[in-house]
Design a protein around this motif. Structure first.
Motif, PDB file in Angstrom:
ATOM      1  N   ASP A   6       0.840  -1.195   0.000  1.00 47.03           N
ATOM      2  CA  ASP A   6       0.000   0.000   0.000  1.00 47.03           C
ATOM      3  C   ASP A   6       0.881   1.253   0.000  1.00 47.03           C
ATOM      4  O   ASP A   6       2.113   1.179  -0.004  1.00 47.03           O
ATOM      5  N   VAL A   7       0.238   2.422   0.002  1.00 46.59           N
ATOM      6  CA  VAL A   7       0.964   3.692  -0.047  1.00 46.59           C
ATOM      7  C   VAL A   7       1.870   3.842   1.165  1.00 46.59           C
ATOM      8  O   VAL A   7       3.034   4.248   1.037  1.00 46.59           O
ATOM      9  N   PHE A  10       4.999   1.677   0.818  1.00 43.67           N
ATOM     10  CA  PHE A  10       5.925   2.237  -0.164  1.00 43.67           C
ATOM     11  C   PHE A  10       6.585   3.499   0.365  1.00 43.67           C
ATOM     12  O   PHE A  10       7.791   3.689   0.201  1.00 43.67           O
ATOM     13  N   ASN A  34       0.159   1.974  -5.303  1.00 44.53           N
ATOM     14  CA  ASN A  34       1.033   2.500  -4.253  1.00 44.53           C
ATOM     15  C   ASN A  34       1.929   3.616  -4.791  1.00 44.53           C
ATOM     16  O   ASN A  34       2.184   4.601  -4.106  1.00 44.53           O
TER      17      ASN A  34
END
Length: 179
Positions: A6-7, A10, A34
């Protein structure tokens, strides 16, 4: 090493990378959610800053470029490096069971291996100069892994798990020398 896709995962991995290597001028990536989310998050942070702070931050801004959707062939060179990194990690781990800390160590072993590869033609003549490697640009020398030979009589001692990872990192290097 990202712990999730997910963001947040990352962004944490990206921040670790920039803490080690510095802020890149440009990032080229695919259209993964992401990556797109991280680029949008960075844009929001830049917009939230005001005046002089924003101007100073803009000097260190990152140009984010995305490959067209469903076109992995646009990533040519960096996709080849991703492939090399995966091969190095698979060669090191070779089906071994490791925990997160040991995995991180194995990944840095793969990083050292990839960063010591020649960037230019390598002559067979021993009198020729050594070819440039990424480590020459990162550290000023070719680099070599610090992986001392184990001293355990019993292999894979549970008391010294770091030696298990050490032997995993050494295996691809030993196999390459015997070919």
């Amino acid at each position: 090493m990202a712990t999730s896709l997910d963001v947040d995962g990352f962004m944490n991995a990206f921040l670790r990378m920039t803490n080690r290597r510095g802020v890149p001028i440009q990032v080229v990536s695919d259209n993964g959610t992401n990556f797109v989310g991280a680029a949008n998050e960075m844009k929001k942070l830049l917009k939230a800053m005001e005046g002089d702070v924003q101007r100073r931050a803009a000097d260190k801004g990152i140009k984010w470029s995305f490959n067209p959707p469903a076109a992995p062939h646009f990533g040519g060179v960096h996709e080849a490096l991703v492939k090399s990194a995966k091969r190095a990690i698979f060669a090191i781990l070779a089906g071994a069971e490791v925990n997160d800390e040991e995995l991180a160590t194995a990944i840095t072993g793969a990083e050292a291996l990839l960063n010591s590869r020649p960037l230019t033609y390598q002559s067979a003549d021993a009198r020729d100069l050594l070819p440039l490697t990424p480590n020459h640009f990162l550290y000023g020398h070719q680099g070599q892994p610090f992986v001392p030979k184990g001293t355990d009589i019993v292999p894979h001692s549970h008391r010294y798990r770091w030696r298990v990872v050490q032997s995993l990192v050494l295996q691809p290097l030993v196999r390459a020398k015997t070919k």
